[in-house]
Motif scaffolding. Structure first.
Motif, PDB file in Angstrom:
ATOM      1  N   HIS A  42      10.303 -28.445 -40.349  1.00 42.41           N
ATOM      2  CA  HIS A  42      10.699 -28.435 -38.912  1.00 42.41           C
ATOM      3  C   HIS A  42      10.803 -27.131 -38.590  1.00 42.41           C
ATOM      4  N   ASP A  65      16.809 -23.453 -42.444  1.00 47.88           N
ATOM      5  CA  ASP A  65      16.864 -24.741 -42.404  1.00 47.88           C
ATOM      6  C   ASP A  65      15.240 -25.176 -41.699  1.00 47.88           C
ATOM      7  N   GLU A  93      13.400 -32.720 -35.965  1.00 52.44           N
ATOM      8  CA  GLU A  93      14.101 -33.304 -37.065  1.00 52.44           C
ATOM      9  C   GLU A  93      15.555 -33.349 -37.103  1.00 52.44           C
ATOM     10  N   GLU A  94      16.028 -32.407 -36.205  1.00 51.16           N
ATOM     11  CA  GLU A  94      17.778 -32.168 -36.528  1.00 51.16           C
ATOM     12  C   GLU A  94      18.283 -33.349 -35.744  1.00 51.16           C
ATOM     13  N   GLN A  97      21.161 -26.540 -48.615  1.00 48.17           N
ATOM     14  CA  GLN A  97      22.110 -26.779 -47.631  1.00 48.17           C
ATOM     15  C   GLN A  97      23.499 -27.238 -48.051  1.00 48.17           C
ATOM     16  N   HIS A 114      23.543 -25.181 -41.313  1.00 47.69           N
ATOM     17  CA  HIS A 114      23.895 -25.547 -39.871  1.00 47.69           C
ATOM     18  C   HIS A 114      24.791 -24.554 -39.581  1.00 47.69           C
TER      19      HIS A 114
HETATM   20 MN    MN Z   1      19.254 -29.210 -40.129  1.00 45.05          MN
END
Ligand code: MN
Ligand code: GLV
Ligand code: MN
Length: 419
Positions: free
Chosen positions: A86, A97, A131-132, A196, A385
């Motif tokens: 994404h 990300d 996606e988030e 992540q 993030h």
């Molecule tokens: Mn993310």
């Protein structure tokens, strides 16, 4: 399965240049990226990536939910070996990300095209809408619909935290496409992503062969109390919605500590009304994110949330409603894809470990309809993030190399085995 030609070398410099160029779109003063799904910044990021897809000579299809798929060779219609991720971000995200998975996919395509490779099966690079899930819940909305997990009409009707709908925003930014959604399942799906989290770095390992994704529960908790004067209202007579949310937040931490890892729980969004220094809040809305690798343990945590909210409502004289924003069971990736990622990394000389994913990913939705798996590379200090998200070039290069070889094996690039 055939393996890829060892002389094929993807360019980490080209990948880095595209990551940097995409990061300019929606860049924040803190050095991060703000491309919430279907905003103007998301549209600008999409336009940039679609331009690169077209420059490579791929066929670009946009479906009804704005999922974008670049297929190569462009005239092929049989099920493709797909990669991607994404390009939407959280409001204060980093440059890796999601974007890594999409741009590494393009880099693999560029490398294969330049080498004149003729894969038996077509290859595709996709980026999926929302996606988030920060603006429109649930997360992974585009890939969920792509895999047939939610009717497209229901997905188009999802309302954002700012009141807009997915359908209206897709039309506004010009990404309400015509390709079918759900789509025909790809032959296989492999996603490269930053970890992540801190695990790879802590172990000094370069590649994660991802075995699955933990279960996710997102709830929205709405507390209705009574706004009143902060100076004159005795504590015992208050119906303080702000206090109820604060009490829930601390109770959640105590519960998560008691249950222990791998349960995690987060109150990530809190809105108080009227949000003024001298007014007892009459209304509060917060979100609760719960995750666990075990479905029954996650069910227990969701049940705890309901009971705790009911108890709090009675104690504080407020009403509390709990609604579900997202609920996805833990996912196990296809063993043959996990094995392929692990053996490819080992064959290429990288240290590798099997690990579950703590974050949600598009691959977990594709895994409903196709053999799916993921490749992780380390996140510096485990930060994500966050604008400080970082992965070193050497780790990017390793991840790109593993992705290239895995895709070549799945798409059967002829002659690859003799190098
Ligand atoms: Mn993310
Ligand atoms: C997606 O980024 C998630 O919240 O796991
Ligand atoms: Mn992601």
């Amino acid at each position: 399965m055939t393996t890829a030609a060892p002389e094929l070398r993807a360019s980490v410099a080209r990948l880095r240049a595209r990551l940097d160029a995409l990061a300019e779109v929606g860049a924040t003063t803190a050095g991060g990226c703000a491309r919430l799904a279907l905003t103007d910044a998301d549209r600008d990021g999409r336009d940039l990536v679609v331009g690169w897809m077209r420059d490579l000579g791929t066929r670009v299809d946009v479906d009804r939910l704005g999922n974008v798929v670049a297929t190569w060779p462009p005239d092929r219609d049989d099920p493709a070996v797909m990669t991607g991720s994404h390009i939407d971000t959280v409001a204060n995200g980093g440059r890796y990300d999601g974007c890594l998975g999409v741009l590494a996919g393009l880099e693999v395509l560029e490398t294969l095209i330049a080498a004149g490779a003729e894969p038996v099966h077509p290859l595709a690079v996709a980026f999926f809408t929302d996606e988030e899930g920060s603006r429109f819940a649930p997360d992974m909305l585009g890939s969920l619909a792509f895999a047939g997990g939610i009717p497209v009409e229901a997905a188009l009707d999802v309302v954002a935290i700012d009141g807009a709908t997915v359908g209206a925003e897709l039309a506004r930014i010009g990404y309400a496409g015509a390709a079918p959604c759900p789509a025909r399942p790809p032959r296989a799906f492999v996603e490269l992503h930053i970890e992540q989290g801190p695990v790879l770095e802590q172990h000094g390992v370069t590649i994660g062969a991802v075995t699955g994704v933990q279960g996710i529960s997102w709830s929205e908790v709405t507390v209705t109390g009574q706004s009143n004067h902060a100076g004159t209202t005795p504590i015992a007579l208050r119906h303080d919605a702000g206090y109820a949310v604060a009490a829930l937040t601390t109770a959640l931490r105590v519960y998560v500590d008691d249950v222990g890892p791998p349960l995690v729980g987060t109150v990530g969004r809190v809105e108080l009304t009227p949000n003024l220094v001298n007014v007892v809040p009459g209304r509060a809305v917060c979100t609760v994110d719960l995750r666990h690798t075990d479905e029954s343990a996650l069910d227990a945590a969701v049940a705890w949330l309901a009971t705790t909210c009911a108890d709090l409502a009675e104690r504080e004289g407020v009403t509390i409603e709990v609604s579900t924003l997202a609920r996805f069971a833990p996912v196990v990736f296809a063993p043959e894809v996990v094995d392929l990622v692990e053996s490819t990394a080992r064959d290429r000389g990288y240290s590798v470990m099997r690990m579950p994913s703590g974050a949600g990913h598009d691959a977990q939705m594709l895994g409903r309809v196709s053999p799916a798996g993921m490749v992780f590379v380390p996140s510096a200090r485990g930060v994500s993030h966050n604008p400080a998200e970082h992965t070193d070039d050497a780790d990017l290069e390793a991840g790109l190399d593993v992705l290239l070889r895995v895709l070549c094996a799945l798409a059967e690039v002829p002659g690859g085995e003799q190098g």
